[in-house]
Design a protein around this motif. Structure first.
Motif, PDB file in Angstrom:
ATOM      1  N   ASN A 121      -7.627  -5.576  14.288  1.00 44.30           N
ATOM      2  CA  ASN A 121      -8.344  -5.980  12.892  1.00 44.30           C
ATOM      3  C   ASN A 121      -7.406  -5.264  11.759  1.00 44.30           C
ATOM      4  O   ASN A 121      -7.878  -5.390  10.795  1.00 44.30           O
ATOM      5  CB  ASN A 121      -9.682  -5.428  13.135  1.00 44.30           C
ATOM      6  CG  ASN A 121      -9.615  -3.836  13.112  1.00 44.30           C
ATOM      7  OD1 ASN A 121      -8.955  -3.178  12.991  1.00 44.30           O
ATOM      8  ND2 ASN A 121     -10.858  -3.314  13.770  1.00 44.30           N
ATOM      9  N   GLY A 122      -6.088  -4.812  12.094  1.00 42.77           N
ATOM     10  CA  GLY A 122      -5.400  -4.191  11.029  1.00 42.77           C
ATOM     11  C   GLY A 122      -5.715  -2.886  10.686  1.00 42.77           C
ATOM     12  O   GLY A 122      -4.812  -2.292   9.754  1.00 42.77           O
ATOM     13  N   THR A 123      -6.356  -2.016  11.309  1.00 38.53           N
ATOM     14  CA  THR A 123      -6.775  -0.600  11.083  1.00 38.53           C
ATOM     15  C   THR A 123      -5.494   0.090  11.590  1.00 38.53           C
ATOM     16  O   THR A 123      -5.257   1.035  11.029  1.00 38.53           O
ATOM     17  CB  THR A 123      -8.045  -0.135  11.948  1.00 38.53           C
ATOM     18  OG1 THR A 123      -9.290  -1.034  11.587  1.00 38.53           O
ATOM     19  CG2 THR A 123      -8.232   1.355  11.421  1.00 38.53           C
ATOM     20  N   VAL A 124      -4.728  -0.410  12.705  1.00 43.43           N
ATOM     21  CA  VAL A 124      -3.695   0.382  12.997  1.00 43.43           C
ATOM     22  C   VAL A 124      -2.384  -0.706  12.960  1.00 43.43           C
ATOM     23  O   VAL A 124      -2.421  -1.995  13.322  1.00 43.43           O
ATOM     24  CB  VAL A 124      -3.813   0.642  14.456  1.00 43.43           C
ATOM     25  CG1 VAL A 124      -2.346   1.032  15.237  1.00 43.43           C
ATOM     26  CG2 VAL A 124      -4.765   1.928  14.506  1.00 43.43           C
ATOM     27  N   ASP A 125      -1.388  -0.250  12.372  1.00 49.32           N
ATOM     28  CA  ASP A 125      -0.244  -1.157  12.246  1.00 49.32           C
ATOM     29  C   ASP A 125       0.757  -1.205  13.445  1.00 49.32           C
ATOM     30  O   ASP A 125       1.317  -2.196  13.938  1.00 49.32           O
ATOM     31  CB  ASP A 125       0.736  -0.863  11.115  1.00 49.32           C
ATOM     32  CG  ASP A 125       0.189  -0.914   9.692  1.00 49.32           C
ATOM     33  OD1 ASP A 125      -0.480  -2.185   9.605  1.00 49.32           O
ATOM     34  OD2 ASP A 125       0.018  -0.169   8.861  1.00 49.32           O
ATOM     35  N   THR A 128       0.923  -1.226  -0.062  1.00 50.50           N
ATOM     36  CA  THR A 128       0.069   0.167  -0.004  1.00 50.50           C
ATOM     37  C   THR A 128       0.871   1.196   0.266  1.00 50.50           C
ATOM     38  O   THR A 128       0.275   2.156  -0.424  1.00 50.50           O
ATOM     39  CB  THR A 128      -0.862   0.129   1.184  1.00 50.50           C
ATOM     40  OG1 THR A 128      -0.228   0.118   2.438  1.00 50.50           O
ATOM     41  CG2 THR A 128      -1.980  -0.915   1.342  1.00 50.50           C
ATOM     42  N   GLY A 129       2.387   1.068   0.466  1.00 54.40           N
ATOM     43  CA  GLY A 129       2.915   2.224   0.484  1.00 54.40           C
ATOM     44  C   GLY A 129       2.679   3.126   1.871  1.00 54.40           C
ATOM     45  O   GLY A 129       2.808   4.274   1.849  1.00 54.40           O
ATOM     46  N   GLU A 130       1.814   2.735   2.663  1.00 50.33           N
ATOM     47  CA  GLU A 130       1.312   3.304   3.854  1.00 50.33           C
ATOM     48  C   GLU A 130       1.673   2.507   5.167  1.00 50.33           C
ATOM     49  O   GLU A 130       1.680   1.392   5.127  1.00 50.33           O
ATOM     50  CB  GLU A 130      -0.149   3.678   3.665  1.00 50.33           C
ATOM     51  CG  GLU A 130      -0.460   4.445   2.550  1.00 50.33           C
ATOM     52  CD  GLU A 130      -1.920   4.657   2.500  1.00 50.33           C
ATOM     53  OE1 GLU A 130      -2.271   5.784   1.485  1.00 50.33           O
ATOM     54  OE2 GLU A 130      -2.797   3.960   3.058  1.00 50.33           O
ATOM     55  N   ILE A 131       1.786   3.387   6.251  1.00 52.32           N
ATOM     56  CA  ILE A 131       1.773   2.499   7.770  1.00 52.32           C
ATOM     57  C   ILE A 131       0.868   3.489   8.341  1.00 52.32           C
ATOM     58  O   ILE A 131       0.997   4.487   8.452  1.00 52.32           O
ATOM     59  CB  ILE A 131       3.273   2.659   8.195  1.00 52.32           C
ATOM     60  CG1 ILE A 131       3.079   1.881   9.426  1.00 52.32           C
ATOM     61  CG2 ILE A 131       3.640   4.003   8.072  1.00 52.32           C
ATOM     62  CD1 ILE A 131       4.516   1.622  10.181  1.00 52.32           C
ATOM     63  N   ALA A 132      -0.082   2.737   9.004  1.00 55.73           N
ATOM     64  CA  ALA A 132      -0.919   3.448  10.038  1.00 55.73           C
ATOM     65  C   ALA A 132      -0.719   3.576  11.437  1.00 55.73           C
ATOM     66  O   ALA A 132      -0.227   2.499  12.031  1.00 55.73           O
ATOM     67  CB  ALA A 132      -2.557   2.640   9.824  1.00 55.73           C
ATOM     68  N   ILE A 133      -0.296   4.590  11.955  1.00 51.38           N
ATOM     69  CA  ILE A 133      -0.030   4.918  13.141  1.00 51.38           C
ATOM     70  C   ILE A 133      -1.271   5.260  13.954  1.00 51.38           C
ATOM     71  O   ILE A 133      -2.121   6.209  13.812  1.00 51.38           O
ATOM     72  CB  ILE A 133       1.130   6.112  13.569  1.00 51.38           C
ATOM     73  CG1 ILE A 133       2.443   5.753  12.963  1.00 51.38           C
ATOM     74  CG2 ILE A 133       1.076   6.674  14.524  1.00 51.38           C
ATOM     75  CD1 ILE A 133       3.466   6.607  13.101  1.00 51.38           C
ATOM     76  N   GLY A 134      -1.530   4.518  15.089  1.00 49.44           N
ATOM     77  CA  GLY A 134      -2.575   4.766  16.153  1.00 49.44           C
ATOM     78  C   GLY A 134      -1.987   5.895  17.028  1.00 49.44           C
ATOM     79  O   GLY A 134      -0.762   5.750  17.561  1.00 49.44           O
ATOM     80  N   HIS A 135      -2.792   6.971  17.243  1.00 52.73           N
ATOM     81  CA  HIS A 135      -2.285   7.845  18.289  1.00 52.73           C
ATOM     82  C   HIS A 135      -3.260   8.366  19.199  1.00 52.73           C
ATOM     83  O   HIS A 135      -4.493   8.069  18.937  1.00 52.73           O
ATOM     84  CB  HIS A 135      -1.766   9.159  17.380  1.00 52.73           C
ATOM     85  CG  HIS A 135      -2.901   9.957  16.603  1.00 52.73           C
ATOM     86  ND1 HIS A 135      -3.295  11.069  17.250  1.00 52.73           N
ATOM     87  CD2 HIS A 135      -3.390   9.908  15.482  1.00 52.73           C
ATOM     88  CE1 HIS A 135      -4.418  11.303  16.462  1.00 52.73           C
ATOM     89  NE2 HIS A 135      -4.509  10.713  15.259  1.00 52.73           N
ATOM     90  N   ARG A 136      -2.842   8.887  20.333  1.00 41.58           N
ATOM     91  CA  ARG A 136      -3.577   9.551  21.269  1.00 41.58           C
ATOM     92  C   ARG A 136      -3.987  11.055  20.940  1.00 41.58           C
ATOM     93  O   ARG A 136      -3.111  11.667  20.329  1.00 41.58           O
ATOM     94  CB  ARG A 136      -3.489   9.400  22.510  1.00 41.58           C
ATOM     95  CG  ARG A 136      -3.160   7.902  22.954  1.00 41.58           C
ATOM     96  CD  ARG A 136      -4.313   6.904  23.018  1.00 41.58           C
ATOM     97  NE  ARG A 136      -3.742   5.555  23.776  1.00 41.58           N
ATOM     98  CZ  ARG A 136      -3.831   5.376  24.764  1.00 41.58           C
ATOM     99  NH1 ARG A 136      -4.146   6.113  25.694  1.00 41.58           N
ATOM    100  NH2 ARG A 136      -3.595   4.029  25.072  1.00 41.58           N
ATOM    101  N   THR A 137      -5.017  11.643  21.443  1.00 38.53           N
ATOM    102  CA  THR A 137      -5.346  12.903  21.191  1.00 38.53           C
ATOM    103  C   THR A 137      -4.982  13.769  22.341  1.00 38.53           C
ATOM    104  O   THR A 137      -4.898  15.076  22.023  1.00 38.53           O
ATOM    105  CB  THR A 137      -6.876  13.189  20.930  1.00 38.53           C
ATOM    106  OG1 THR A 137      -7.589  12.765  21.995  1.00 38.53           O
ATOM    107  CG2 THR A 137      -7.162  12.455  19.650  1.00 38.53           C
ATOM    108  N   SER A 138      -4.626  13.371  23.547  1.00 38.18           N
ATOM    109  CA  SER A 138      -4.487  14.318  24.513  1.00 38.18           C
ATOM    110  C   SER A 138      -3.490  13.721  25.685  1.00 38.18           C
ATOM    111  O   SER A 138      -3.615  14.164  26.864  1.00 38.18           O
ATOM    112  CB  SER A 138      -5.974  14.360  25.374  1.00 38.18           C
ATOM    113  OG  SER A 138      -6.422  13.462  25.553  1.00 38.18           O
TER     114      SER A 138
END
Length: 303
Positions: A105-109, A41-51
């Motif tokens: 579920n793969g939404t975040v790598d 995909t050429g992409e990596i999904a980073i899960g991040h917090r907002t606060s």
């Protein structure tokens, strides 16, 4: 003649080295579902917090913080190992309640935040080498003069849904017979506001996150973090899919390089000893010897 033969030999060695490195990269990609997806995909999904200042939070609608910077450095290392350029970073906001689901579920790598590595959680996800150590404490209004465990007895105490801290609070309430009225909040800001407004007497959370919330308050002196700890020191790790050991190994390999260089100390100083945006408060938290020992000799946390 000798120089010409030497040049041919050097070229042959160089070509062989390049081919070998390419083969290694190809093998890594083929053996890792996460790396295969990133490359395709050429992409990596980073899960991040907002606060979660100073680890993972928003400034001008952009994720920033210590854990975010560390993850971006890891991605650069992965690009080098995989011999690809310009992996696109896709930022995905996560909460304490949904972070494990989105990783599984793969939404975040890779989740770049403040998730504590525990045996129970390792059944749901994989973790990198530790990047910070934290202890559970509580915050209260300074005027209440609270600081010990006994001061929580009979009080209304809040913590955030989906966190380890809730489990620790309930366990202490039961084993110490404290008769605490445990309250749940949707996020850390809500819990902190409940303490500020008097809705709750205390907010139980990781001490470093409490320090970040206090530093951003309009009157930091109005709040006090307990001397008493409600847990032992526990590590934060970057969280990854549970069934991809090759990906975890590569992330740890990059982290090892970062930890063995000055990069990690520059990063630590930036976020814990220098003014932190957006308000430019300084947490003034020197590097603890225990964390310095982890950086010097990183190991997979399995306790």
């Amino acid at each position: 003649m000798i120089e010409g033969e030497t040049m041919k030999w050097l070229v042959a060695v160089l070509v062989s080295s390049i081919l070998w490195q390419s083969a290694v990269a190809s093998d890594l990609i083929a053996s890792s579902p996460t790396l295969s997806h990133i490359v395709s995909t050429g992409e990596i999904a980073i899960g991040h917090r907002t606060s979660e200042l100073p680890f993972s939070y928003m400034v001008n609608d952009q994720p920033t913080g210590y854990a975010i910077d560390l993850c971006l450095d890891v991605i650069e290392g992965l690009e080098e190992a995989l011999e690809i350029d310009n992996i696109k970073v896709v930022f995905v906001p996560v909460t304490p309640a949904n972070r494990f689901i989105l990783v599984r579920n793969g939404t975040v790598d890779i989740e770049c935040g403040v998730t504590t590595n525990t045996p129970e959680r390792r059944r749901q996800a994989a973790f990198s080498y530790p990047h910070f150590l934290t202890t559970t404490r509580y915050v209260s209004l300074t005027e209440k003069h609270m600081g010990g465990l006994e001061d929580l007895a009979g009080q209304s105490v809040v913590s955030t849904t989906g966190t380890l801290n809730i489990t620790q609070l309930n366990e202490l309430n039961r084993t110490k017979d404290l008769n605490i009225s445990v309250m749940l909040s949707r996020n850390h800001e809500e819990a902190f506001s409940m303490v500020a407004s008097g809705q709750a007497s205390a907010f139980v959370m990781d001490d470093i996150l409490l320090a970040g919330l206090i530093s951003s308050a309009s009157d930091p002196a109005a709040f006090h973090i307990s001397e008493t700890t409600l847990s032992r020191a526990e590590p934060y790790g970057l969280m990854m899919p549970p069934d991809d050991s090759v990906f975890v190994e590569q992330v740890n390999k990059v982290l090892d390089g970062i930890y063995q260089s000055d990069a990690i100390f520059d990063l630590y100083e930036k976020w814990f000893l220098q003014p932190v945006p957006p308000d430019n408060h300084v947490l003034n938290l020197p590097l603890a010897p225990e964390l310095a020992a982890i950086f010097a000799n990183p190991e997979q946390y399995i306790e």
